[in-house]
Design a protein around this motif. Structure first.
Motif, PDB file in Angstrom:
ATOM      1  N   PRO A 254      41.780  43.937  49.451  1.00  0.00           N
ATOM      2  CA  PRO A 254      41.995  45.106  48.598  1.00  0.00           C
ATOM      3  C   PRO A 254      40.749  45.436  47.794  1.00  0.00           C
ATOM      4  O   PRO A 254      39.900  44.568  47.543  1.00  0.00           O
ATOM      5  CB  PRO A 254      43.154  44.666  47.685  1.00  0.00           C
ATOM      6  CG  PRO A 254      43.127  43.178  47.707  1.00  0.00           C
ATOM      7  CD  PRO A 254      42.618  42.791  49.056  1.00  0.00           C
ATOM      8  N   SER A 255      40.660  46.693  47.364  1.00  0.00           N
ATOM      9  CA  SER A 255      39.479  47.160  46.634  1.00  0.00           C
ATOM     10  C   SER A 255      39.233  46.336  45.382  1.00  0.00           C
ATOM     11  O   SER A 255      38.082  46.065  45.018  1.00  0.00           O
ATOM     12  CB  SER A 255      39.657  48.639  46.249  1.00  0.00           C
ATOM     13  OG  SER A 255      39.762  49.448  47.391  1.00  0.00           O
ATOM     14  N   ARG A 256      40.316  45.939  44.686  1.00  0.00           N
ATOM     15  CA  ARG A 256      40.133  45.196  43.439  1.00  0.00           C
ATOM     16  C   ARG A 256      39.488  43.833  43.677  1.00  0.00           C
ATOM     17  O   ARG A 256      38.738  43.346  42.831  1.00  0.00           O
ATOM     18  CB  ARG A 256      41.464  45.043  42.703  1.00  0.00           C
ATOM     19  CG  ARG A 256      42.527  44.262  43.443  1.00  0.00           C
ATOM     20  CD  ARG A 256      43.800  44.161  42.616  1.00  0.00           C
ATOM     21  NE  ARG A 256      44.830  43.411  43.316  1.00  0.00           N
ATOM     22  CZ  ARG A 256      45.690  43.933  44.179  1.00  0.00           C
ATOM     23  NH1 ARG A 256      45.639  45.224  44.442  1.00  0.00           N
ATOM     24  NH2 ARG A 256      46.595  43.183  44.773  1.00  0.00           N
ATOM     25  N   SER A 257      39.783  43.223  44.822  1.00  0.00           N
ATOM     26  CA  SER A 257      39.172  41.930  45.142  1.00  0.00           C
ATOM     27  C   SER A 257      37.697  42.095  45.467  1.00  0.00           C
ATOM     28  O   SER A 257      36.865  41.267  45.077  1.00  0.00           O
ATOM     29  CB  SER A 257      39.901  41.283  46.325  1.00  0.00           C
ATOM     30  OG  SER A 257      41.255  41.036  46.017  1.00  0.00           O
ATOM     31  N   ILE A 258      37.368  43.168  46.154  1.00  0.00           N
ATOM     32  CA  ILE A 258      35.971  43.438  46.477  1.00  0.00           C
ATOM     33  C   ILE A 258      35.189  43.757  45.213  1.00  0.00           C
ATOM     34  O   ILE A 258      34.035  43.334  45.044  1.00  0.00           O
ATOM     35  CB  ILE A 258      35.884  44.586  47.497  1.00  0.00           C
ATOM     36  CG1 ILE A 258      36.576  44.178  48.809  1.00  0.00           C
ATOM     37  CG2 ILE A 258      34.445  44.978  47.748  1.00  0.00           C
ATOM     38  CD1 ILE A 258      36.671  45.291  49.824  1.00  0.00           C
ATOM     39  N   ALA A 259      35.830  44.493  44.286  1.00  0.00           N
ATOM     40  CA  ALA A 259      35.176  44.796  43.011  1.00  0.00           C
ATOM     41  C   ALA A 259      34.860  43.515  42.249  1.00  0.00           C
ATOM     42  O   ALA A 259      33.798  43.382  41.631  1.00  0.00           O
ATOM     43  CB  ALA A 259      36.071  45.699  42.169  1.00  0.00           C
ATOM     44  N   ARG A 260      35.753  42.548  42.298  1.00  0.00           N
ATOM     45  CA  ARG A 260      35.533  41.275  41.601  1.00  0.00           C
ATOM     46  C   ARG A 260      34.358  40.506  42.211  1.00  0.00           C
ATOM     47  O   ARG A 260      33.687  39.722  41.533  1.00  0.00           O
ATOM     48  CB  ARG A 260      36.811  40.436  41.644  1.00  0.00           C
ATOM     49  CG  ARG A 260      36.776  39.211  40.752  1.00  0.00           C
ATOM     50  CD  ARG A 260      38.150  38.571  40.672  1.00  0.00           C
ATOM     51  NE  ARG A 260      39.123  39.423  40.022  1.00  0.00           N
ATOM     52  CZ  ARG A 260      39.244  39.528  38.687  1.00  0.00           C
ATOM     53  NH1 ARG A 260      38.448  38.818  37.902  1.00  0.00           N
ATOM     54  NH2 ARG A 260      40.153  40.308  38.163  1.00  0.00           N
ATOM     55  N   MET A 261      34.085  40.749  43.480  1.00  0.00           N
ATOM     56  CA  MET A 261      32.973  40.056  44.156  1.00  0.00           C
ATOM     57  C   MET A 261      31.618  40.654  43.789  1.00  0.00           C
ATOM     58  O   MET A 261      30.587  40.022  44.017  1.00  0.00           O
ATOM     59  CB  MET A 261      33.174  40.121  45.672  1.00  0.00           C
ATOM     60  CG  MET A 261      34.393  39.364  46.169  1.00  0.00           C
ATOM     61  SD  MET A 261      34.785  39.737  47.910  1.00  0.00           S
ATOM     62  CE  MET A 261      33.327  39.097  48.726  1.00  0.00           C
TER      63      MET A 261
END
Length: 599
Positions: A419-426
């Motif tokens: 999900p986008s939120r997980s990629i943002a956290r990376m």
């Protein structure tokens, strides 16, 4: 006059009201307090979260019937016998039951969108209403009588003027907790829902969790209102918990201002008092008895929605003097500790890589074996004529969409399906082709949404104001990024009042707030004037010099060629050229794609 003095004046007036008003008006004030508690949940759910619910009255009934059943049934099951001794114990059971039901219904209903969501709330609202009238142990349509009064410190709250103080104390506390929640990291995540789930998820917000949180909170407020109602009336039947009352709660929210805590109180007070006055006045004018007040009130609401669709509270706040309007106390967070930052990658390190990315929509191939890589400390431009497939590829790189085949790697890790939120956290952050912001929120709060994933305090901490240190740090980070991009003079300005160029810069500041090592910018120069493009180019060059990697999707060739380090050109979903800007400009395939000529 400061807002807190107005609040103190209101509290003082409420304190003396039962001593000065006739019992009839004290009863009306009790109803206003009970109704406002339900409408307060709709402020969170509908006004802030953007989800329309017609079923709140059913949650009121759930709280009322739980307490009625537990306090009147002679022989409770052994495992429930402990709860029958006091209305206070039944309140705990009612809140627990309502929370569980709300979690179940929310998990099912909140996955719906568009008109299906309100229709879903109508369905379960009707189901609960008919359940109350059908179950024999709940008294059927006749109802349950003989409920005990609430006892507080040995004082029996058995009359309207006695329970009045409990109702209003609970309401004012709920309003305070709600305002605290909205004025926090969690509150910004909830408000971000109205800016679009795509934007919120890209900033690290778990949108489904945010929806479920406010759905449960609004249900708990309604159940609490139902508990107070049951022990005020000391009688419960299904009538007040039907769909008609759910619609009336929504009207109350709309009249006052569905996005405002104080609008909930204003709208409820106006509707309740006006309805009563019309019931008294219209039969005298028309000479007969009937539901004329409903007709007149419907016309008033239609007129109000035309003239002031945001409700009356926003109108009042616009008319109020500037020194009455609350502002973020900048001095309180300007010196807050800086948030920890991620370690930036080494210059030239490959951060983002697309390997043979292919995307099919049925028989249409939008991307065909696309390859590119973005390195730390460079700006890579992705260009191509309209329909080349740039946006499709951009969405796959940022986690909005998944490739049909091929891989997307970020810092060496495959991110397909994340999900986008997980990629943002990376460490990847993005802007949008069409600006996505919350126009009525300040510039500072809009940018602070980008720092959501850098905080950890939850809903309870926010409601009890146990998150103030973290909140100061998040707002300080937002201020720092605004100063970094040249918008430091607009902290308290409404974001919707900024020029388009400034709004695009605001989006970049919001993306930077997430502490990324890679920025994905979707046509950031679209619609900008020449001077604004120059300012944007200087900003991007400065970010590159600080080690930031930037992937830029853009149509403006003059802007791109004078700024970027490398260029990838697409046509018909394929890469037709890549390399340095001066090389790409001379490439025959590029000239044919853009100008229709070949060398």
């Amino acid at each position: 006059m400061k807002p807190r003095y107005l609040i103190l004046a209101l509290v003082a007036a409420l304190g003396v009201a039962p001593l000065l008003l006739p019992p009839f008006y004290v009863t009306l004030l009790n109803y206003i307090g009970l109704y406002t508690l339900v409408v307060l949940g709709l402020v969170l759910l509908t006004g802030v979260g953007g989800m329309t619910s017609f079923g709140q009255a059913a949650f009121v009934g759930l709280g009322a019937y739980t307490s009625a059943f537990l306090t009147t049934v002679q022989e409770l099951p052994t495992w429930l016998a402990w709860a029958g001794g006091s209305p206070w114990l039944t309140l705990l059971v009612g809140l627990a039951l309502t929370g569980a039901v709300a979690l179940l219904l929310g998990a099912l209903t909140l996955k719906l969108s568009g008109h299906y969501l309100p229709l879903g709330t109508i369905a379960w609202g009707l189901s609960l209403y008919y359940l109350f009238g059908t179950v024999e142990s709940l008294g059927g349509h006749t109802g349950v009588s003989g409920l005990p009064s609430i006892s507080l410190l040995g004082w029996q709250l058995d009359k309207g003027e006695k329970i009045y103080y409990l109702i209003w104390a609970v309401l004012l506390l709920a309003m305070l907790l709600t305002q605290n929640l909205l004025d926090s990291r969690e509150g910004r995540a909830i408000r971000a829902l109205k800016g679009g789930q795509l934007m919120a998820e890209s900033m690290g917000v778990n949108t489904f969790r945010a929806k479920l949180v406010i759905f449960v909170i609004s249900a708990l407020f309604a159940a609490l209102s139902g508990w107070l109602y049951a022990h005020t009336q000391r009688f419960v039947n299904p009538t007040p918990f039907g769909l008609h009352m759910g619609i009336e709660y929504l009207f109350m929210a709309l009249i006052g201002g569905v996005g405002s805590v104080w609008g909930a109180l204003l709208g409820t007070g106006i509707l309740t008092l006006l309805k009563q006055w019309l019931q008294d006045l219209l039969p005298q004018l028309l000479g007969s008895v009937g539901n004329y007040e409903t007709i007149v009130f419907g016309l008033i609401i239609i007129l109000l929605m035309q003239r002031s669709p945001g409700g009356l509270w926003p109108v009042l706040t616009r008319l109020a003097p500037a020194n009455w309007k609350p502002r973020k106390a900048i001095a309180q967070f300007a010196d807050a500790a800086q948030l920890p930052c991620r370690e930036q990658p080494a210059h030239g390190e490959t951060l983002l890589e697309a390997r043979d990315v292919t995307k099919r929509f049925g028989g249409l191939v939008a991307n065909n074996a696309m390859n590119l890589e973005v390195r730390a400390g460079e700006i890579l431009a992705l260009i191509g004529p309209n329909g080349a497939g740039k946006s499709t590829l951009f969405n796959q790189l940022s986690g909005v969409d998944n490739p049909t085949s091929g891989d997307v790697l970020f810092r060496g890790q495959r991110i397909n399906g994340l999900p986008s939120r997980s990629i943002a956290r990376m460490g990847m952050s993005r802007t949008f082709q069409h600006v996505k912001l919350l126009p009525e929120m300040s510039v500072l709060e809009n940018v602070a949404i980008g720092a959501h994933l850098r905080g950890h305090k939850g809903v309870l901490s926010a409601a009890l104001r146990l998150d103030r240190q973290e909140e100061a740090e998040l707002l300080n980070e937002a201020r720092r990024q605004l100063e970094r991009v040249g918008l430091g003079d607009y902290l308290n300005t409404e974001a919707g009042s900024l020029a388009l160029g400034q709004q695009r810069i605001l989006e970049i500041a919001r993306a930077l707030c997430a502490n990324p090592c890679l920025l994905l910018l979707d046509e950031p120069a679209a619609g900008l004037r020449h001077k604004e493009k120059e300012a944007l180019g200087l900003l991007l060059s400065r970010l590159r010099s600080e080690g930031m990697a930037i992937l830029l999707v853009e149509h403006d060739m003059d802007f791109v060629m004078g700024l970027v380090d490398r260029v990838v050109v697409m046509e018909f979903g394929q890469r037709i050229a890549h390399g340095l800007p001066e090389e790409v400009q001379k490439d025959p395939a590029v000239l044919e794609a853009y100008l229709g000529v070949t060398e």
